[in-house]
Design an enzyme around this catalytic site. Structure first.
Site, PDB file in Angstrom:
ATOM      1  N   CYS A  13      38.274  63.809 -31.888  1.00  0.00           N
ATOM      2  CA  CYS A  13      37.894  63.319 -30.558  1.00  0.00           C
ATOM      3  C   CYS A  13      38.896  63.805 -29.511  1.00  0.00           C
ATOM      4  CB  CYS A  13      37.834  61.796 -30.578  1.00  0.00           C
ATOM      5  SG  CYS A  13      37.739  61.039 -28.959  1.00  0.00           S
ATOM      6  N   CYS A  16      40.487  60.935 -27.683  1.00  0.00           N
ATOM      7  CA  CYS A  16      41.539  60.293 -28.493  1.00  0.00           C
ATOM      8  C   CYS A  16      42.810  61.137 -28.485  1.00  0.00           C
ATOM      9  CB  CYS A  16      41.060  60.096 -29.931  1.00  0.00           C
ATOM     10  SG  CYS A  16      39.641  58.991 -30.064  1.00  0.00           S
ATOM     11  N   ASP A 401      56.839  97.871 -10.599  1.00  0.00           N
ATOM     12  CA  ASP A 401      57.903  98.818 -10.893  1.00  0.00           C
ATOM     13  C   ASP A 401      57.235 100.195 -10.959  1.00  0.00           C
ATOM     14  OD1 ASP A 401      60.450  99.818 -11.867  1.00  0.00           O
ATOM     15  OD2 ASP A 401      59.445  99.985 -13.797  1.00  0.00           O
ATOM     16  N   ASP A 593      58.268  97.160 -16.857  1.00  0.00           N
ATOM     17  CA  ASP A 593      58.319  97.493 -18.283  1.00  0.00           C
ATOM     18  C   ASP A 593      59.723  97.609 -18.860  1.00  0.00           C
ATOM     19  OD1 ASP A 593      58.798 100.064 -16.912  1.00  0.00           O
ATOM     20  OD2 ASP A 593      58.791 100.836 -18.948  1.00  0.00           O
ATOM     21  N   ASP A 597      63.949  95.218 -15.661  1.00  0.00           N
ATOM     22  CA  ASP A 597      62.936  94.418 -14.979  1.00  0.00           C
ATOM     23  C   ASP A 597      62.919  92.965 -15.438  1.00  0.00           C
ATOM     24  OD1 ASP A 597      62.053  96.652 -13.574  1.00  0.00           O
ATOM     25  OD2 ASP A 597      60.682  97.242 -15.166  1.00  0.00           O
TER      26      ASP A 597
END
Length: 700
Positions: A13, A16, A401, A593, A597
């Site tokens: 549930c 619940c 970038d 990447d 960064d």
């Protein structure tokens, strides 16, 4: 803070689940708590944990009190096959009882005797709903009243009291049928996610010293060991091909259906399928750090980070149900005192009771986020949580970038310009400086021509982010980097109007020459910028390259010249992002990447990393990972976020709208229990199907 993860069994549930989470949050020492209903996982953050067994026992007592039979187990425990078989048998038993109850219900309509008909209907009711009634009675003694079991029991008992035997039995049967289809719809949605887990490799063929192959668990393979992948097999670990030629199907990782050609020296990712030739691969990462394991972990744990909408619905349900139940009691017991006709208003009050369950909302809203995350995974976009998906719908700036993000990142040596040495010597010094580099520029220099550099001849290797390398080679100091590095050491360098990336080299403070490398935009970069601009999102490009190189690439991509920033160190990128965030009312995405960064990815409202060629730290710092390094996936990501929001609101309006309409009709006497059941279970099914359509759809 101590973080714990548990498995949850027998939790069926959604309402619940919300109540259990609320109860856990109030336990002493619990700092944070989240129940992932679809993956059946519990995540808890604790101040301290001195007694694991007693704490686990406490969790089980609390959960069982709310939904009897719920069991919480430590995630490290082995999966008990007997329990799985028992659960399977229970499901089979429920289906048989439901079918038997339906048969008795149909038979009742063929019987003319009213007394016998009522007995058959009571039998039908007990066959189908005995477990609901038992749970309701148990919950009453535990002080838990406002759950589905209690509401259905009271409503159907009320129908019996009003002599509506067929309505009582029929409503219970329809409720059970609705639950069955609801569970089926949820399981189908979960199945799509589970299919993503099939990329997990089951074995690795290790090549031993005698040439024989040994099939072992991928987790036991060490970095540097050579394993063999036969045609049709899945690649178990990331590595480099040392022998063989083949094509690899990486569609499960990147979403791209076109196979990739692989030759000796090429890097391969775990999870891909070897389509043709026999490959021998040297493991470059252990299993825990491999691409396939990271994908599985990201998808499995994405449900741990809930969106505000999910948290709001969970909180909303705690107040909504008592209010509606209170209204039902008022209609059934208080109103008749003033207007009379107790039986009429009791019937209408029962309708209110059935409608009050918030499961349609509690179930469908998290499932919408769950489905969207699964859809993203199919497209090669790994979203680490629903909270990031929600943030993506309120974005007006995307910062890219340059190198490896908008450009190929596959630098090639374009020109070698020696000044105080030979071309071979300049290249040798360049290779020595870039010997430990993972940067695409460094790799381009290392891969250029067959000039060997002995690692033992390199000492005192220091990398200055945004500048370059300082090291000793053959006992002499070398500088390999950009113009800023050499100027820092007061080395005179003849400046020229360079439009490509230049690596300057000095030996013992003497300028030796430069190596010019070139990089080109990715095929989809220009369309990415154009499509983002079309939907009103401003685009920026940050780079450590010189002005001419940056503007050259920016011009090729049709970027606004004011939005191109160059000559940047990592801290400069952070400063620019902070300024753009400060001046911005909406969110900012950063796409990158490299290792440099990572700080910017972590600082952005949503950080997006290139997963294929991106550094591990960039992937760890990001909120979203693009597995095929295609910048256009950013456009698809934003489209997915927009669709996710639309479906969330569709489900909220659908669930609340129908419930409110049926409530009004019930008060006016125009709705019966059948309609009330539809407003509860029927709407839940519709909302679940609507949420799961994101996974089924072929387009965004």
């Amino acid at each position: 803070m101590i973080k714990k993860e548990y498995k949850i069994k027998n939790l069926h549930c959604a309402g619940c689940a919300a109540k259990i989470q609320n109860s856990f949050e109030r336990l002493e020492g619990v700092k944070e708590c989240n129940i992932d209903f679809y993956n059946k996982k519990l995540y808890i953050g604790l101040e301290s944990l001195n007694d694991k067994e007693n704490f686990l026992d406490l969790l089980n007592r609390v959960a069982d009190k709310i939904e009897p039979g719920t069991k919480i187990e430590d995630i490290s425990e082995e999966i008990n096959e007997e329990n799985i078989e028992e659960e399977s048998e229970d499901n089979k038993k429920e289906k048989i009882l439901l079918l038997l109850g339906i048969v008795f219900f149909i038979i009742s309509f063929l019987i003319k005797s009213e007394k016998l008909k009522d007995i058959i209907l009571i039998i039908s009711y007990l066959i189908v709903g005995y477990d609901i009634v038992l749970k309701a009675i148990k919950n009453i003694f535990k002080g838990k009243l406002l759950d589905e079991n209690f509401l259905m029991t009271i409503a159907t008992f009320g129908a019996f009291g009003l002599k509506d035997f067929s309505e009582a039995a029929g409503v219970m049967i329809f409720y059970k049928i609705g639950e069955f289809f609801q569970d089926l719809a949820v399981e189908n949605s979960k199945k799509s996610i589970k299919e993503l887990m099939n990329i997990k490799p089951e074995f690795a063929n290790i090549k031993r010293f005698d040439g024989k192959l040994e099939k072992i668990d991928p987790k036991l393979v060490q970095i540097g060991e050579i394993f063999v992948v036969k045609p049709g097999e899945r690649i178990p670990l990331d590595g480099v091909v040392v022998k063989g030629i083949s094509t690899i199907d990486n569609s499960a990782l990147t979403g791209e259906s076109v196979p990739v050609e692989i030759t000796e020296g090429k890097e391969v990712l775990s999870g891909g399928i070897n389509e043709s030739g026999l490959l021998e691969i040297r493991a470059s990462k252990n299993y825990s750090q491999s691409t396939v394991n990271k994908i599985i972990e990201l998808v499995q744990n994405a449900g741990n980070k809930k969106a505000h909408a999910e948290k709001f619905i969970t909180k909303f349900s705690r107040y909504y149900t008592p209010i509606v139940v209170g209204l039902a009691v008022f209609i059934a017991l208080i109103l008749p005192i003033f207007v009379g006709n107790f039986q009429l208003w009791l019937s209408r009050g029962l309708i209110f009771l059935v409608i009050s369950c918030p499961c349609a909302l509690v179930l469908s809203v998290p499932l919408t986020f769950f489905s969207s995350i699964g859809k993203g995974s199919k497209l090669g976009i790994l979203i680490k949580g629903g909270n990031y998906l929600e943030r993506l719908d309120n974005i007006d700036k995307v910062i890219f970038d340059k190198t490896g993000t908008l450009t190929e990142g596959k630098f090639k040596v374009k020109e070698i310009v020696p000044v105080n040495c030979t071309e071979e010597k300049l290249l040798e010094l360049g290779k020595a400086g870039e010997f430990y580099s993972n940067h695409p520029i460094g790799k381009a220099i290392l891969d250029y021509k067959n000039i060997e550099v002995e690692e033992g001849n390199i000492e005192g290797y220091i990398e200055k982010p945004g500048h370059g390398i300082i090291a000793r080679y053959l006992g002499e100091e070398i500088l390999v980097g950009n113009l800023k590095l050499l100027k820092e050491f007061n080395i005179v360098v003849p400046e020229e109007n360079e439009t490509d990336t230049v690596i300057y080299i000095a030996l013992e403070k003497v300028y030796m020459g430069k190596i010019v490398v070139a990089d080109l935009p990715k095929p989809s970069s220009k369309k990415t910028i154009e499509d983002l601009n079309k939907i009103g999102i401003e685009t920026y490009m940050l780079t450590g390259d010189n002005e001419k190189t940056a503007k050259k690439i920016g011009d090729m991509l049709s970027l606004n010249i004011k939005n191109i920033f160059y000559h940047l160190l990592p801290q400069n990128k952070v400063e620019i992002l902070e300024k753009l965030k400060k001046d911005n009312s909406k969110g900012v995405i950063f796409v990158g990447d490299g290792i440099n960064d990572a700080p910017v990815l972590a600082l952005a409202d949503v950080g997006v990393a290139m997963g294929k060629m991106g550094s591990d730290i960039a992937v760890e710092s990001a909120d979203v990972v693009l597995m095929n390094d295609d910048p256009y996936k950013v456009v698809e990501l934003l489209q997915l976020a927009k669709k996710n929001k639309r479906v969330v609101w569709e489900n909220i309006i659908l669930a609340l709208g129908i419930k409110i309409i049926v409530m009004i009709l019930g008060v006016l006497g125009l709705a019966d229990l059948w309609m009330a059941i539809f407003a509860d279970v029927g709407v839940s099914i519709l909302a679940v199907l609507n949420a799961s359509k994101i996974l089924r759809s072929k387009t965004l």
